[in-house]
Design a protein around this motif. Structure first.
Motif, PDB file in Angstrom:
ATOM      1  N   UNK A   1       5.057 -33.540 -46.742  1.00  0.00           N
ATOM      2  CA  UNK A   1       5.146 -33.013 -48.105  1.00  0.00           C
ATOM      3  C   UNK A   1       5.089 -34.154 -49.118  1.00  0.00           C
ATOM      4  N   UNK A   2       5.791 -35.248 -48.829  1.00  0.00           N
ATOM      5  CA  UNK A   2       5.755 -36.412 -49.712  1.00  0.00           C
ATOM      6  C   UNK A   2       4.361 -37.028 -49.727  1.00  0.00           C
ATOM      7  N   UNK A   3       3.723 -37.111 -48.572  1.00  0.00           N
ATOM      8  CA  UNK A   3       2.379 -37.659 -48.508  1.00  0.00           C
ATOM      9  C   UNK A   3       1.389 -36.786 -49.265  1.00  0.00           C
ATOM     10  N   UNK A   4       1.538 -35.465 -49.177  1.00  0.00           N
ATOM     11  CA  UNK A   4       0.679 -34.560 -49.934  1.00  0.00           C
ATOM     12  C   UNK A   4       0.883 -34.742 -51.435  1.00  0.00           C
ATOM     13  N   UNK A   5       2.134 -34.892 -51.855  1.00  0.00           N
ATOM     14  CA  UNK A   5       2.429 -35.109 -53.272  1.00  0.00           C
ATOM     15  C   UNK A   5       1.786 -36.403 -53.755  1.00  0.00           C
ATOM     16  N   UNK A   6       1.938 -37.465 -52.965  1.00  0.00           N
ATOM     17  CA  UNK A   6       1.365 -38.759 -53.318  1.00  0.00           C
ATOM     18  C   UNK A   6      -0.152 -38.691 -53.361  1.00  0.00           C
ATOM     19  N   UNK A   7      -0.761 -38.035 -52.382  1.00  0.00           N
ATOM     20  CA  UNK A   7      -2.217 -37.884 -52.348  1.00  0.00           C
ATOM     21  C   UNK A   7      -2.715 -37.124 -53.565  1.00  0.00           C
ATOM     22  N   UNK A   8      -2.017 -36.065 -53.932  1.00  0.00           N
ATOM     23  CA  UNK A   8      -2.405 -35.271 -55.094  1.00  0.00           C
ATOM     24  C   UNK A   8      -2.364 -36.110 -56.372  1.00  0.00           C
ATOM     25  N   UNK A   9      -1.305 -36.879 -56.562  1.00  0.00           N
ATOM     26  CA  UNK A   9      -1.180 -37.692 -57.774  1.00  0.00           C
ATOM     27  C   UNK A   9      -2.227 -38.801 -57.825  1.00  0.00           C
ATOM     28  N   UNK A  10      -2.490 -39.447 -56.690  1.00  0.00           N
ATOM     29  CA  UNK A  10      -3.472 -40.526 -56.668  1.00  0.00           C
ATOM     30  C   UNK A  10      -4.877 -39.986 -56.950  1.00  0.00           C
ATOM     31  N   UNK A  11      -5.239 -38.868 -56.319  1.00  0.00           N
ATOM     32  CA  UNK A  11      -6.560 -38.301 -56.565  1.00  0.00           C
ATOM     33  C   UNK A  11      -6.688 -37.809 -57.998  1.00  0.00           C
ATOM     34  N   UNK A  12      -5.611 -37.300 -58.572  1.00  0.00           N
ATOM     35  CA  UNK A  12      -5.641 -36.865 -59.966  1.00  0.00           C
ATOM     36  C   UNK A  12      -5.872 -38.049 -60.907  1.00  0.00           C
TER      37      UNK A  12
END
Length: 63
Positions: free
Chosen positions: A26-37
């Motif tokens: 879940x943390x990795x998904x959150x981080x991935x979402x923010x970086x791609x954004x």
């Protein structure tokens, strides 16, 4: 009865390991979402800059 208790405890260990993995993902998904954004916004700003420079160049070329 000890077999049943052991299976339940193994199930709890598996469950807690699964929950830990899910928290990490879940943390990795959150981080991935923010970086791609952030990268998507940077591409948008670059494209807006290119369009603006083409418009400014086109306006000065006409006069």
């Amino acid at each position: 009865m000890t077999v049943d208790n052991k299976e339940k405890s193994d199930g709890n260990v598996f469950s807690s390991a699964l929950m830990a993995t899910m928290r990490k993902q879940r943390f990795q998904d959150f981080l991935f979402h923010k970086i791609t954004f952030i990268f998507a916004l940077s591409v948008l700003f670059v494209l807006l800059g290119i369009i603006a420079s083409l418009m400014i160049g086109g306006i000065t070329f006409c006069y």
